[in-house]
Write a protein that holds these residues in place. Structure first.
Motif, mmCIF file in Angstrom:
data_model
loop_
_atom_site.group_PDB
_atom_site.id
_atom_site.type_symbol
_atom_site.label_atom_id
_atom_site.label_comp_id
_atom_site.label_asym_id
_atom_site.label_seq_id
_atom_site.Cartn_x
_atom_site.Cartn_y
_atom_site.Cartn_z
ATOM 1 N N PRO A 1 -0.146 6.975 14.946
ATOM 2 C CA PRO A 1 1.193 7.154 14.359
ATOM 3 C C PRO A 1 1.161 7.770 12.960
ATOM 4 N N GLU A 2 -0.036 7.707 12.321
ATOM 5 C CA GLU A 2 -0.221 8.230 10.961
ATOM 6 C C GLU A 2 0.716 7.541 9.968
ATOM 7 N N ALA A 3 0.714 6.208 10.012
ATOM 8 C CA ALA A 3 1.483 5.414 9.060
ATOM 9 C C ALA A 3 0.980 5.674 7.645
ATOM 10 N N ARG A 4 1.892 5.604 6.694
ATOM 11 C CA ARG A 4 1.515 5.870 5.302
ATOM 12 C C ARG A 4 1.890 4.739 4.349
ATOM 13 N N TYR A 5 3.021 4.116 4.570
ATOM 14 C CA TYR A 5 3.491 3.103 3.611
ATOM 15 C C TYR A 5 3.583 1.747 4.293
ATOM 16 N N TYR A 6 3.141 0.709 3.571
ATOM 17 C CA TYR A 6 3.231 -0.657 4.079
ATOM 18 C C TYR A 6 3.563 -1.586 2.921
ATOM 19 N N ALA A 7 4.527 -2.454 3.132
ATOM 20 C CA ALA A 7 4.841 -3.517 2.173
ATOM 21 C C ALA A 7 5.205 -4.761 2.961
ATOM 22 N N GLY A 8 4.464 -5.830 2.771
ATOM 23 C CA GLY A 8 4.707 -7.044 3.535
ATOM 24 C C GLY A 8 4.422 -8.301 2.748
ATOM 25 N N VAL A 9 5.038 -9.390 3.178
ATOM 26 C CA VAL A 9 4.761 -10.707 2.588
ATOM 27 C C VAL A 9 4.265 -11.629 3.692
ATOM 28 N N PRO A 10 3.294 -12.497 3.399
ATOM 29 C CA PRO A 10 2.824 -13.449 4.404
ATOM 30 C C PRO A 10 3.892 -14.492 4.703
ATOM 31 N N LEU A 11 3.931 -14.933 5.938
ATOM 32 C CA LEU A 11 4.855 -15.977 6.366
ATOM 33 C C LEU A 11 4.078 -17.283 6.450
ATOM 34 N N VAL A 12 4.485 -18.261 5.643
ATOM 35 C CA VAL A 12 3.723 -19.502 5.465
ATOM 36 C C VAL A 12 4.480 -20.677 6.067
ATOM 37 N N LEU A 13 3.882 -21.323 7.054
ATOM 38 C CA LEU A 13 4.482 -22.503 7.674
ATOM 39 C C LEU A 13 4.464 -23.679 6.709
ATOM 40 N N SER A 14 5.219 -24.721 7.028
ATOM 41 C CA SER A 14 5.245 -25.906 6.168
ATOM 42 C C SER A 14 3.885 -26.593 6.117
ATOM 43 N N SER A 15 3.008 -26.302 7.076
ATOM 44 C CA SER A 15 1.640 -26.833 7.059
ATOM 45 C C SER A 15 0.785 -26.165 5.995
ATOM 46 N N GLY A 16 1.272 -25.047 5.423
ATOM 47 C CA GLY A 16 0.485 -24.280 4.472
ATOM 48 C C GLY A 16 -0.282 -23.142 5.118
ATOM 49 N N PRO B 1 4.493 8.390 2.298
ATOM 50 C CA PRO B 1 4.187 7.505 1.176
ATOM 51 C C PRO B 1 5.458 7.116 0.406
ATOM 52 N N HIS B 2 5.378 5.988 -0.285
ATOM 53 C CA HIS B 2 6.469 5.497 -1.129
ATOM 54 C C HIS B 2 5.922 5.180 -2.515
ATOM 55 N N ASP B 3 6.824 5.108 -3.478
ATOM 56 C CA ASP B 3 6.471 4.510 -4.758
ATOM 57 C C ASP B 3 6.327 3.003 -4.567
ATOM 58 N N THR B 4 5.626 2.351 -5.471
ATOM 59 C CA THR B 4 5.484 0.895 -5.409
ATOM 60 C C THR B 4 6.849 0.241 -5.577
ATOM 61 N N PRO B 5 7.213 -0.710 -4.731
ATOM 62 C CA PRO B 5 8.512 -1.376 -4.881
ATOM 63 C C PRO B 5 8.581 -2.168 -6.174
ATOM 64 N N THR B 6 9.799 -2.420 -6.640
ATOM 65 C CA THR B 6 9.983 -3.167 -7.875
ATOM 66 C C THR B 6 9.694 -4.644 -7.649
ATOM 67 N N ASP B 7 9.491 -5.356 -8.745
ATOM 68 C CA ASP B 7 9.271 -6.802 -8.657
ATOM 69 C C ASP B 7 10.478 -7.490 -8.022
ATOM 70 N N GLN B 8 11.681 -6.996 -8.338
ATOM 71 C CA GLN B 8 12.882 -7.601 -7.767
ATOM 72 C C GLN B 8 12.936 -7.394 -6.259
ATOM 73 N N VAL C 1 0.865 -1.179 0.000
ATOM 74 C CA VAL C 1 0.000 0.000 0.000
ATOM 75 C C VAL C 1 0.906 1.235 0.000
ATOM 76 N N PRO C 2 1.074 1.889 -1.163
ATOM 77 C CA PRO C 2 1.978 3.043 -1.247
ATOM 78 C C PRO C 2 1.576 4.209 -0.345
ATOM 79 N N ASP C 3 0.251 4.429 -0.171
ATOM 80 C CA ASP C 3 -0.225 5.492 0.718
ATOM 81 C C ASP C 3 -1.480 4.996 1.429
ATOM 82 N N LEU C 4 -1.313 4.597 2.678
ATOM 83 C CA LEU C 4 -2.422 4.029 3.438
ATOM 84 C C LEU C 4 -3.581 5.000 3.598
ATOM 85 N N SER C 5 -3.289 6.305 3.634
ATOM 86 C CA SER C 5 -4.341 7.306 3.854
ATOM 87 C C SER C 5 -5.244 7.469 2.641
ATOM 88 N N LYS C 6 -4.833 6.931 1.485
ATOM 89 C CA LYS C 6 -5.636 7.049 0.269
ATOM 90 C C LYS C 6 -6.314 5.735 -0.106
#
Length: 402
Positions: free
Chosen positions: A109-124, A137-144, A89-94
């Protein structure tokens, strides 16, 4: 109402979480190193590894800020665990989903930028996330960048489980699967029972004027059964008990179109019909229409089977702008029904394994509750003198998605 969705397989997810050997409060330097790498990768001042439990979220490691255990209402990661895909989410407020969020709105806290990946156990099962946060706010991160973040997430899981990084190998949660099948099996009986009752009345009233309406009711009840089965086949992951949404924008009144001309016999043999409340709201909303129709049909069939004669459906805003979809009837709940029990997992006023199809509120309520929570909403049954209301409350942001 809550600000987060609840996975359909929440009970199984929590069992896997609590069984994970490395998920304890004691920290390890490797997790802080991974958080530091995440912060540098995303150019964020804050990074953490979250653990999302039933009502709260805590942190295996945090850099850039001090965080204590917090309620899930304050969690972004509760949204991240809803799928295997990253959440950026490049800008949470929008973003309509988060602009009212306590961590985003003024006074927090007025957070604005969030980028996260889910953590998946071996159980799925997904137990939390690895993410970066910023107050601007941030620009969208690259695929890399996101590919590297995903690899760092796998390293977190490998460190927790004590095995080398590898693709998650899903194992069956037999208890979750059995409970899910039990719930669906019970729910299938209601439309089938009504279908059989309709056919019996058709035979008894072959020359009367109600035949077309009964035939239409029987057809719609059958269609409800087909939709339910198709939903299980199309969206259910049998290894984890997971159900995923296929969301799109639709008109609120279209959700009621298939049930407002239902005319079917209840369990007492009396013919009943469902009508649309004239004051019902007309508005576009983002949701999975097939899943919400399953829920609404279950509530309508419960009202027909066990409620009063005057059955109405409709939609309205609540005081905070959230959308309420409701099914009301002029009947009373039996004294044996415990309202508090309705909101427990797989319970309908008592243990689901000891319920029949001819009493109480019917067996659509546990499934309805879980489908609504999957949408980030609340489900409530209100009992007043001579009126019973089943209410699906969906968050206001679902009407604001462009």
């Amino acid at each position: 109402m809550r600000t987060y969705p609840i996975p359909f397989n929440e009970e199984a997810r929590l069992r896997s979480l609590f069984a994970a050997p490395g998920l304890r409060a004691e920290n390890d330097a490797v997790f802080e190193v991974i958080c530091e790498a995440t912060r540098k990768l995303l150019d964020c001042p804050i990074a953490h590894i979250s653990v999302v439990e039933d009502d709260t979220q805590w942190y295996k490691a945090v850099v850039g800020i001090e965080l204590e255990r917090m309620p899930k209402d304050n969690s972004f990661c509760a949204h991240t665990i809803m799928s295997n895909e990253p959440l950026v989410v490049p800008d949470l407020s929008k973003d309509p989903r988060f602009k009212r969020h306590p961590m985003v709105a003024k006074g927090g806290p007025e957070a604005r930028y969030y980028a996260g990946v889910p953590l998946v156990l071996s159980s799925g099962q997904r137990f939390g996330s690895l993410c970066g946060l910023d107050l601007v706010p941030h620009d969208t991160p690259t695929d890399q960048q996101m590919a590297v973040l995903a690899d760092l997430g796998k390293a977190v899981v490998a460190a927790l489980e004590g095995v080398p990084p590898k693709p998650a190998v899903q194992t069956e949660d037999e208890e979750a699967k059995t409970t899910f099948i039990t719930l669906i099996g019970h729910e299938l009986r209601t439309p089938l029972t009504i279908l059989c009752g309709s056919l019996q009345l058709l035979e008894a009233t072959a020359d009367s004027g109600v035949n077309p309406k009964l035939m239409r009711g029987a057809r719609k009840s059958t269609e409800q059964l087909v939709r339910l089965v198709e939903a299980v086949i199309a969206f259910s992951d049998a290894s984890t008990g997971e159900l995923r949404l296929n969301e799109r924008r639709c008109e609120l009144r279209d959700l009621f179109a298939e049930i407002t001309d239902l005319q079917l016999p209840g369990s007492d043999g009396i013919l009943k019909s469902v009508s649309l409340d004239e004051s019902s709201l007309a508005q576009l909303i983002l949701l999975d229409p097939e899943q919400i129709k399953i829920a609404l049909n279950a509530l309508a069939l419960n009202a027909i089977n066990h409620g009063g004669q005057d059955i109405k459906v409709g939609a309205r805003p609540d005081a905070e702008g959230n959308i309420e979809l409701y099914v009301t009837d002029n009947g009373n709940l039996g004294e044996h029904v415990e309202l508090a029990k309705l909101y427990e997992p797989f319970v309908v006023g008592g243990d689901i394994n000891h319920r029949g199809t001819q009493g109480g509120l019917g067996l659509g309520l546990p499934l309805t509750r879980k489908l609504v929570e999957l949408h980030g909403g609340d489900f409530e049954v209100r009992s007043e003198p001579d009126i019973t209301s089943a209410i699906i409350r969906l968050p206001v942001w679902r009407t604001e998605i462009a």
